[in-house]
Design an enzyme around this catalytic site. Structure first.
Site, mmCIF file in Angstrom:
data_model
loop_
_atom_site.group_PDB
_atom_site.id
_atom_site.type_symbol
_atom_site.label_atom_id
_atom_site.label_comp_id
_atom_site.label_asym_id
_atom_site.label_seq_id
_atom_site.Cartn_x
_atom_site.Cartn_y
_atom_site.Cartn_z
ATOM 1 N N CYS B 15 44.003 11.239 19.029
ATOM 2 C CA CYS B 15 45.130 10.350 19.268
ATOM 3 C C CYS B 15 46.335 10.774 18.439
ATOM 4 O O CYS B 15 46.219 11.573 17.525
ATOM 5 C CB CYS B 15 44.759 8.920 18.927
ATOM 6 S SG CYS B 15 44.281 8.802 17.224
ATOM 7 N N CYS B 18 46.197 10.405 14.719
ATOM 8 C CA CYS B 18 45.519 11.460 13.971
ATOM 9 C C CYS B 18 46.549 12.404 13.374
ATOM 10 O O CYS B 18 46.401 12.887 12.259
ATOM 11 C CB CYS B 18 44.628 12.301 14.883
ATOM 12 S SG CYS B 18 43.490 11.371 15.876
ATOM 13 N N ASP B 431 44.814 53.728 50.051
ATOM 14 C CA ASP B 431 44.636 52.686 51.043
ATOM 15 C C ASP B 431 45.988 52.553 51.735
ATOM 16 O O ASP B 431 47.028 52.724 51.104
ATOM 17 C CB ASP B 431 44.264 51.382 50.332
ATOM 18 C CG ASP B 431 44.021 50.272 51.313
ATOM 19 O OD1 ASP B 431 43.292 50.521 52.284
ATOM 20 O OD2 ASP B 431 44.582 49.170 51.118
ATOM 21 N N ASP B 630 45.239 48.108 46.466
ATOM 22 C CA ASP B 630 45.870 46.924 45.869
ATOM 23 C C ASP B 630 44.946 46.236 44.870
ATOM 24 O O ASP B 630 45.352 45.327 44.166
ATOM 25 C CB ASP B 630 46.360 45.952 46.945
ATOM 26 C CG ASP B 630 45.222 45.406 47.781
ATOM 27 O OD1 ASP B 630 44.059 45.600 47.398
ATOM 28 O OD2 ASP B 630 45.500 44.792 48.827
ATOM 29 N N ASP B 634 40.124 46.041 48.068
ATOM 30 C CA ASP B 634 39.372 47.287 47.982
ATOM 31 C C ASP B 634 38.723 47.493 46.626
ATOM 32 O O ASP B 634 38.474 48.613 46.209
ATOM 33 C CB ASP B 634 40.261 48.469 48.354
ATOM 34 C CG ASP B 634 41.666 48.280 47.858
ATOM 35 O OD1 ASP B 634 41.813 47.573 46.853
ATOM 36 O OD2 ASP B 634 42.596 48.838 48.459
#
Lengths: 123, 746
Positions: B15, B18, B431, B630, B634
């Site tokens: 809280c 504290c 790719d 990417d 892949d």
């Protein structure tokens, strides 16, 4: 030319040979016992690593707390290649390194220049 | 008074009250100036006088009020580490100066040619003993301390060698000074070697000093990256803007970024727009336009506009933090090439000690008279000339500089092994979609027929396609938007899956689609067939527009090849690398793309799951293959390849599966990565060659192998100079990589 082995030469030869033997035995024939680490283990860095061989559990995270007490700059970094760790160890401070071994085996632990060595055994 | 600051975690807070209880308790500790506790981060930051306060007092203050403090989690800041290193360097410098000055004085008093000019006091062996003693046990104390500590562990290192060597020379000299007559009675001229012991210590310390300075340069990249982090953020709370430390930024916070400011954390733009310079993180040199909903990366610089952003990643999750972590990990990994060096260096020092003892014995037994000083000096020279440090530094320093250099260019290398393997790559598989191409179809050609214009075709097609959700349709609509075309309203819109779309505009029937749609609507396309085929052979998808059953135009759409792709491929080919392209597309499109890029090998109609197998097939031909993708779709293919290169942002899972991540998303960095790898490997090989060659040649020379033939012996002072230069030269050679050119544009 004849070489006379005088008494001093014989002594030097004997002590020299003993010295070589002693060096070999002292540095190259040491065997260290592995200290088993539970979840956390403290490793004191002072002229080497204590404990020098730490065994940890496979697949479990173990936290190694490195505390460097040696001002020697050679020991300022700790490298554990298997776990891709290269860490600066500030003097007298605890540095936490958590490892979670994915495979079993013996892995090296060394200082930045590879002069001081320790081992982590994953069981 | 010194002031230190510490941040540590607190467990057990729930809280706001504290916070104040804790703060009060911490402030009560004598020597604590300020204490701040943050409930959200559960951390306390305390500034205090380190002379008065230690961790246990702070911890006690915390536990007294019912919580527990955890200090270990707080990492020492890069700045603090640097400060510690600077302090050490300064101390070292002092030691170097003192030992070299005192060594110089001793040399002046003892070196045959110059000692004539020296004052009597310096010629006295007793004076020399005092000066040398100071160097031996004050400046050289660190060697003893380190040697003794490592002997307890039954290990030996550089310090052991220096301590042994200099102590031998020093002790012999002391003996001569104290009992000259004893030495004389053995037929040896009583000549001490105080100059040797002191100057060796001075030079080795000097070597360490330069080595430490140079080594600091190897970690420069990390320092630069960490330094990029913004220190504060401007938080918007209830319409008010307040500056807060970066640590206090939480997920979801709305932050204001003004022109010229650093973007504090990763996030999305919620209001406003601006140009952002991302070069520091991605290496991409052109500023990027950022608008609402765009992702922005922390530590990049806002150039022009003011905007609001929402924090989506903070602390250790930001892209910069991830990059730093990755580079740090890479620098902690070990290159396979280092294994031999490791093996040897672990036996090296004990072997040198044994060789030194053997040298003493051999010279004593078989050497010329006076045999004792000869034997002693040679044994000392062996200890001093041996340089294990050079072997230990050869690989890691180059890896550190190499990975750091990569990071500066937006090339993140996962580990030393990847960096090492990359120089052996002989074929590269790309790719296609999203890697060689932009991954988003774009309109490439518009061909009007009859009295239509290009603009007419676009207006009609876009007005029709706006109703469709197809990705090809999106590209047409996007084009209309960028051309600022106002769309017209279409009636009776109908989408025919696999064919196209239809509608009515200004009472005219509009049809837009492929051949099948034209056939179905009985529209004659025979006249334009050659144009269609031509476009299709270029890898484009063709849509035919018909008005009232008559062909009016053609729109061709293609996934556009990235600007950088062509140059990237030709650079790789110039480097004699085989190139291949892998794609799920049909062979005709794939071939067209490959041909236009100059890619030699085409693997078309490969299902995503089969890509990995295709990579393995190429490897089975004995190729060392890199796969560029990417990193998301892949991932298995990247993992299967020898070096997986992902084009992606730093936060992606790509960084996990790839060996090299190109955060700059620049295809030309593929070649740059390989060049970086080659240069790093060359530096490593030079270093290892030097470090090993040095020891292999100079240790036997120090032992005196040349003496029987040429009467050549190595002077121990030169030995210490050689040894100091040896380790420095290895570090300097690695640092040369910082200036290496890895990009063509460089």
């Amino acid at each position: 030319m004849t070489i006379y082995m005088t008494a001093d030469k014989i002594l030097v030869t004997i002590f020299g040979t003993l010295g070589i033997g002693l060096t070999y035995w002292f540095f190259l024939m040491k065997k260290e016992k592995a200290i088993e680490a539970k979840e956390v283990a403290d490793v004191v860095v002072e002229g080497g690593y204590s404990p020098g061989v730490i065994s940890v559990q496979h697949g479990k995270t173990t936290v190694l707390n490195f505390i460097r007490k040696d001002p020697n700059s050679c020991l300022e970094e700790v490298v554990i290649p298997e776990f891709k760790v290269r860490k600066f160890l500030p003097l007298n401070e605890k540095v936490e390194i958590a490892i979670n071994p994915a495979r079993k085996g013996k892995f090296d632990l060394s200082c930045g220049m590879n002069m001081y060595h320790g081992k982590i055994i994953v069981k | 008074m010194a002031e230190a600051k510490k941040t540590f975690s607190i467990k057990g807070m729930h809280c706001a009250s504290c916070v104040s209880v804790l703060e009060r308790s911490l402030k009560k500790v004598p020597g604590v100036f300020l204490a701040g506790v943050n409930l959200a981060t559960e951390q306390a930051t305390v500034s205090y006088d380190p002379g008065q306060v230690n961790e246990s007092q702070l911890s006690e203050a915390v536990s007294r009020v019912g919580y527990s403090a955890e200090f270990i989690a707080a990492e020492k800041s890069e700045e603090a580490i640097q400060q510690e290193k600077r302090k050490e360097l300064k101390k070292l410098k002092g030691l170097v100066i003192v030992s070299l000055v005192l060594g110089g004085l001793i040399l002046w008093g003892s070196f045959p040619a110059v000692s004539e000019t020296a004052p009597e006091l310096l010629k006295s062996y007793w004076t020399q003993l005092v000066l040398a003693g100071a160097v031996q046990f004050w400046a050289g104390w660190q060697f003893y301390a380190a040697a003794v500590k490592s002997i307890k562990h039954r290990t030996a290192n550089m310090d052991t060698l220096v301590a042994l060597g200099t102590t031998t020379a020093f002790a012999y000299s002391v003996f001569i000074t104290v009992w000259p007559s004893v030495v004389k009675s053995l037929g040896i001229e009583p000549m001490p070697y105080f100059d040797v012991s002191t100057i060796i210590i001075g030079l080795i310390l000097l070597g360490r000093y330069f080595e430490a300075k140079a080594k600091a340069g190897t970690g420069e990249a990390i320092k630069k990256l960490v330094g990029l982090q913004a220190k504060t953020a401007r938080k918007v709370i209830g319409g008010k803007e307040i500056d807060v430390p970066i640590m206090e930024v939480k997920l979801g916070d709305i932050l204001r970024v003004r022109p010229g400011e650093k973007i504090p954390v990763d996030g999305v733009v919620t209001e406003g727009s601006s140009l952002v310079d991302e070069s520091m993180v991605t290496g991409e040199s052109m500023p990027v336009n950022k608008q609402v909903k765009d992702i922005i990366v922390g530590a990049t610089i806002n150039k022009t506009g003011s905007f609001l952003m929402q924090a989506t990643k903070v602390g250790q999750d930001t892209m910069l933090a991830q990059i730093v972590k990755l580079v740090q990990q890479a620098q902690g990994s070990k290159a396979p090439i280092q294994r031999i060096a490791d093996k040897i260096s672990s036996y090296f020092v004990p072997i040198v000690i044994m060789l030194s003892v053997a040298t003493f014995v051999l010279w004593y037994d078989f050497g010329p008279q006076p045999n004792l000083p000869f034997a002693l000096l040679s044994a000392v020279t062996v200890l001093i000339v041996a340089c294990p440090c050079a072997m230990g530094l050869a690989t890691p320093t180059a890896i550190m500089v190499g990975t750091g250099k990569g990071a500066e260019h937006g090339i993140l290398i996962k580990d030393a092994e990847s960096l090492e393997t990359a120089h052996k790559i002989d074929s590269i598989i790309f790719d296609k979609t999203g890697t060689l191409t932009k991954g988003k179809p774009e309109v490439t050609d518009i061909l009007p027929f009859g009295n239509m214009t290009t603009r007419d075709i676009l207006i009609i097609s876009a007005s029709l396609e706006v109703g469709s959700e197809h990705s090809l349709a999106e590209s047409v609509v996007n084009m209309a938007h960028t051309e600022n075309i106002k769309l017209q309203s279409m009636e009776n819109f109908r989408s025919i899956p696999g064919h196209g779309v239809e509608g009515v505009l200004n009472r005219k029937r509009v049809t837009l689609g492929n051949r099948r749609l034209m056939l179905q609507d009985k529209i004659d396309i025979a006249a334009i067939e050659p144009q269609i085929e031509l476009l299709e052979n270029q890898g484009k998808t063709v849509m035919i527009l018909a008005l009232n059953g008559k062909v009016a135009g053609i729109i061709a759409v293609a996934d556009v090849i990235k600007d950088s792709a062509r140059d990237a491929i030709s650079t790789l080919k110039a480097m004699r690398l085989q190139t291949a392209m892998i794609t799920g597309d049909n062979i005709r499109t794939a071939k067209a793309v490959a041909q236009s890029l100059g890619i030699e090998k085409v693997l078309a109609e490969v299902l995503p799951g089969q890509k990995e197998a295709e990579v393995r097939k190429i490897q089975a031909e004995g190729k060392i293959a890199a796969m560029v993708g990417d990193g998301i779709n892949d991932a298995p293919a990247l993992a299967a390849s020898d070096v997986g290169i992902a084009m992606g942002s730093g936060t992606d899972i790509a960084m996990e599966s790839a060996d090299i991540t190109l955060v700059n998303k620049d295809l030309s960095s593929v070649a740059a990565s390989i060049r970086l790898s080659k240069k790093t490997m060359r530096a490593i090989k030079q270093n290892l060659f030097w470090a090993f060659g040095y020891n292999i040649i100079l240790i036997p020379v120090a032992m005196g192998v040349l003496y029987p033939f040429f009467h050549v012996l190595l002077n121990p002072i030169f030995a210490s100079l050689a040894m100091a230069l040896s380790s420095i030269s290895v570090v300097l050679n690695s640092l040369r990589l910082r200036k290496a050119k890895i990009n063509i544009a460089d």
